[in-house]
Write a protein that holds these residues in place. Structure first.
Motif, mmCIF file in Angstrom:
data_model
loop_
_atom_site.group_PDB
_atom_site.id
_atom_site.type_symbol
_atom_site.label_atom_id
_atom_site.label_comp_id
_atom_site.label_asym_id
_atom_site.label_seq_id
_atom_site.Cartn_x
_atom_site.Cartn_y
_atom_site.Cartn_z
ATOM 1 N N ASP A 222 0.386 -1.694 -0.005
ATOM 2 C CA ASP A 222 0.413 0.326 0.020
ATOM 3 C C ASP A 222 0.631 1.319 -0.216
ATOM 4 N N ASP A 223 2.045 1.482 0.509
ATOM 5 C CA ASP A 223 3.156 2.448 0.740
ATOM 6 C C ASP A 223 2.321 3.673 1.152
ATOM 7 N N VAL A 224 1.839 2.948 2.116
ATOM 8 C CA VAL A 224 1.250 4.473 3.452
ATOM 9 C C VAL A 224 2.072 5.609 3.819
ATOM 10 N N PRO A 225 2.222 6.434 4.049
ATOM 11 C CA PRO A 225 3.319 7.347 5.103
ATOM 12 C C PRO A 225 3.200 7.123 5.458
ATOM 13 N N SER A 226 3.287 6.242 6.695
ATOM 14 C CA SER A 226 4.178 5.395 7.353
ATOM 15 C C SER A 226 5.050 4.413 8.063
ATOM 16 N N ALA A 227 5.229 3.354 5.891
ATOM 17 C CA ALA A 227 6.056 3.146 5.468
ATOM 18 C C ALA A 227 7.166 4.019 5.279
ATOM 19 N N SER A 228 7.525 5.278 5.068
ATOM 20 C CA SER A 228 8.598 5.549 4.802
ATOM 21 C C SER A 228 9.076 7.167 6.206
ATOM 22 N N ILE A 229 8.395 6.446 7.554
ATOM 23 C CA ILE A 229 9.028 6.935 8.393
ATOM 24 C C ILE A 229 9.524 5.802 9.559
ATOM 25 N N VAL A 230 8.934 4.776 8.836
ATOM 26 C CA VAL A 230 9.623 3.286 10.034
ATOM 27 C C VAL A 230 10.916 3.368 10.163
ATOM 28 N N ARG A 231 11.958 2.661 11.179
ATOM 29 C CA ARG A 231 12.700 2.854 11.065
ATOM 30 C C ARG A 231 13.637 1.161 10.972
ATOM 31 N N GLU B 55 -7.775 -2.566 -14.281
ATOM 32 C CA GLU B 55 -6.936 -3.432 -13.380
ATOM 33 C C GLU B 55 -5.606 -2.369 -13.482
ATOM 34 N N PHE B 56 -4.832 -2.071 -12.476
ATOM 35 C CA PHE B 56 -3.572 -1.273 -12.620
ATOM 36 C C PHE B 56 -2.625 -1.744 -12.057
ATOM 37 N N PRO B 57 -1.511 -1.672 -12.738
ATOM 38 C CA PRO B 57 -0.316 -2.660 -12.446
ATOM 39 C C PRO B 57 0.094 -1.861 -10.780
ATOM 40 N N ALA B 58 0.763 -2.855 -10.188
ATOM 41 C CA ALA B 58 1.575 -1.486 -8.432
ATOM 42 C C ALA B 58 3.314 -1.627 -8.941
ATOM 43 N N GLU B 59 3.716 -0.811 -7.690
ATOM 44 C CA GLU B 59 5.049 -0.176 -8.251
ATOM 45 C C GLU B 59 5.807 -0.907 -7.064
ATOM 46 N N MET B 60 6.944 -1.426 -7.219
ATOM 47 C CA MET B 60 7.343 -1.789 -5.732
ATOM 48 C C MET B 60 8.288 -0.822 -5.344
ATOM 49 N N VAL B 61 8.235 -0.455 -4.449
ATOM 50 C CA VAL B 61 9.197 0.599 -3.683
ATOM 51 C C VAL B 61 10.321 0.304 -2.736
ATOM 52 N N VAL B 62 11.265 0.075 -3.283
ATOM 53 C CA VAL B 62 12.072 -1.152 -2.143
ATOM 54 C C VAL B 62 12.693 0.633 -1.143
ATOM 55 N N ARG B 63 13.087 -0.100 -0.452
ATOM 56 C CA ARG B 63 13.653 0.712 0.600
ATOM 57 C C ARG B 63 14.376 -0.207 1.720
ATOM 58 N N ASP B 64 14.532 0.307 2.788
ATOM 59 C CA ASP B 64 15.530 -0.484 3.804
ATOM 60 C C ASP B 64 15.151 -1.965 4.560
ATOM 61 N N SER B 65 14.281 -2.350 4.134
ATOM 62 C CA SER B 65 13.358 -3.815 5.330
ATOM 63 C C SER B 65 13.782 -5.019 4.249
ATOM 64 N N THR B 66 14.401 -4.789 3.084
ATOM 65 C CA THR B 66 14.598 -6.698 2.731
ATOM 66 C C THR B 66 16.945 -6.125 2.333
ATOM 67 N N ALA B 67 16.978 -7.208 2.377
ATOM 68 C CA ALA B 67 18.989 -7.305 2.442
ATOM 69 C C ALA B 67 19.038 -8.794 1.795
ATOM 70 N N THR B 68 20.014 -9.134 1.589
ATOM 71 C CA THR B 68 19.812 -10.643 0.753
ATOM 72 C C THR B 68 20.727 -11.288 1.938
ATOM 73 N N LEU B 69 19.899 -12.728 1.994
ATOM 74 C CA LEU B 69 20.581 -13.075 3.103
ATOM 75 C C LEU B 69 21.395 -13.543 3.419
ATOM 76 N N LEU B 70 22.294 -14.196 2.218
ATOM 77 C CA LEU B 70 23.860 -13.616 2.775
ATOM 78 C C LEU B 70 24.558 -13.501 3.096
ATOM 79 N N ALA B 71 24.037 -11.914 3.352
ATOM 80 C CA ALA B 71 24.854 -11.045 4.144
ATOM 81 C C ALA B 71 24.725 -11.034 5.501
ATOM 82 N N THR B 72 23.564 -11.680 6.113
ATOM 83 C CA THR B 72 23.378 -11.230 7.710
ATOM 84 C C THR B 72 24.858 -12.235 7.955
ATOM 85 N N PRO B 73 24.491 -11.104 9.545
ATOM 86 C CA PRO B 73 25.556 -11.994 10.452
ATOM 87 C C PRO B 73 25.719 -13.092 10.596
ATOM 88 N N ARG B 74 24.039 -13.742 11.019
ATOM 89 C CA ARG B 74 24.386 -15.240 11.545
ATOM 90 C C ARG B 74 24.581 -15.960 10.180
#
Length: 348
Positions: A278-287, A323-342
């Protein structure tokens, strides 16, 4: 001394047209050239003429009012639709009548709506409707112009304007898989509009396309609220092994899941990737800022109003479902799994 009301006869005389032409220009019924309509409206404004909507309704005329039925005025998405619809309605020289119908629309509310709203509007738009099949069937039998927005729970003869949920969800989950995630969970919302089911279908399709199994414990039920997302997140993160990524059917639930992770000391996105919708306003405010999917709400609202106006004017409509297509908004909550500390610690 009481001031006398300006009459349509006076407006017609000032505009230099017949009373019938002035009536058509003010009501919107029948053909009048743009030049003549503008001339009549200018005369009405100069004289302070106000149309009597009630009198026009009693004569069977149009009200130039669009009814918009919503289920939650507190919803950010609903408010965005209403705002955009208001702007488009004004361009069409129409006004909006907002009816906040809290809860499901059933046969009882259908009868109440008929009594309350009959004659007040020329057509209705239902935004994210929570309606029973019986209520929908009653609308389908109605002669009134009606448009549904974001309704895909079942097929209907009514025109529908909606966002693409299936392909958007499939692409979002595919992006997580491309980042190395295999244990991907899904938090679904309520069933009323059918959007959650379509997003779940996209999720499952992406997993199947990648040859990945969906564990039954990876799909959690939410209610589109932040609290339900947090509760679902707590259950998912208690699994062993826990999911490395979560796709939620809306942003509020994704943010709730993020809160659950932070409460347990699980880092986002280093240890858990999250995607909302949905990309609500809070999506770009949370950290960290939330990666999400965005439908073009303004364009969808415009299309809904335009489609309804066409049907009010008895013009040919467009396709039954737009029907209208959706756009993916890439921010900071996703990362490559191989880069995780664990994963790095295990590899070492």
């Amino acid at each position: 001394m009481k001031k006398q009301s300006v009459t349509l006869v006076q407006v017609a005389a000032k505009a230099g047209v017949s009373v019938m032409t002035a009536s058509r220009a003010m009501s919107g019924d029948g053909y009048v050239s743009d030049e003549t309509r503008n001339k009549v409206h200018a005369a009405a404004k100069a004289l302070g003429y106000a149309t009597n909507t009630l009198a026009r309704v009693m004569k069977g005329g149009r009200t130039n009012v669009i009814g918009v039925v919503v289920n939650d005025l507190g919803s950010v998405v609903v408010n965005a639709f209403v705002t955009a619809m208001t702007e488009e309605a004004r361009k069409c020289e129409m006004d909006l009548f907002i009816y906040n119908s809290i809860g499901q629309l059933d046969e009882q509310t259908q009868r109440r709506h008929s009594q309350l709203l009959h004659g007040l509007w020329d057509g209705l738009i239902y935004v994210l409707p929570r309606m029973t099949d019986e209520y929908l069937e009653a609308l389908e039998k109605s002669d009134s112009p009606i448009v549904l927005v974001n309704f895909c729970r079942r097929e209907t003869t009514l025109p529908v304007v909606q966002g693409d949920n299936f392909n958007a969800a499939r692409d979002a989950v595919a992006s997580l898989i491309a980042q190395g995630h295999q244990r991907i969970a899904f938090i679904k919302g309520s069933h009323w509009t059918g959007q959650s089911a379509e997003r779940e279908r996209g999720y499952r399709q992406a997993m199947a396309d990648a040859g990945l199994r969906v564990d039954k414990h990876w799909v959690e039920q939410g209610t589109y609220s932040e609290q339900s997302g947090q509760e679902a997140g707590m259950r998912l993160l208690a699994l062993s092994p826990r999911p490395s990524a979560v796709f939620a059917a809306n942003d509020e639930m994704a943010i709730g899941c993020m809160n659950a992770a932070l409460e347990q000391g699980i880092k986002v996105p280093e240890e858990l990737s999250l995607i909302g919708f949905d990309d609500v306003p809070s999506a770009s405010i949370v950290r960290p800022q939330l990666t999400t999917l965005r439908h073009p709400i303004a364009l969808m609202a415009q299309a809904a109003v335009q489609e309804l106006v066409r049907r009010i004017q008895r013009q040919p409509g467009r396709r039954q479902r737009v029907e209208f297509p959706a756009e993916m908004v890439v921010r900071d909550s996703t990362a490559t799994l191989l880069a995780t500390p664990r994963r790095r610690a295990k590899k070492a």
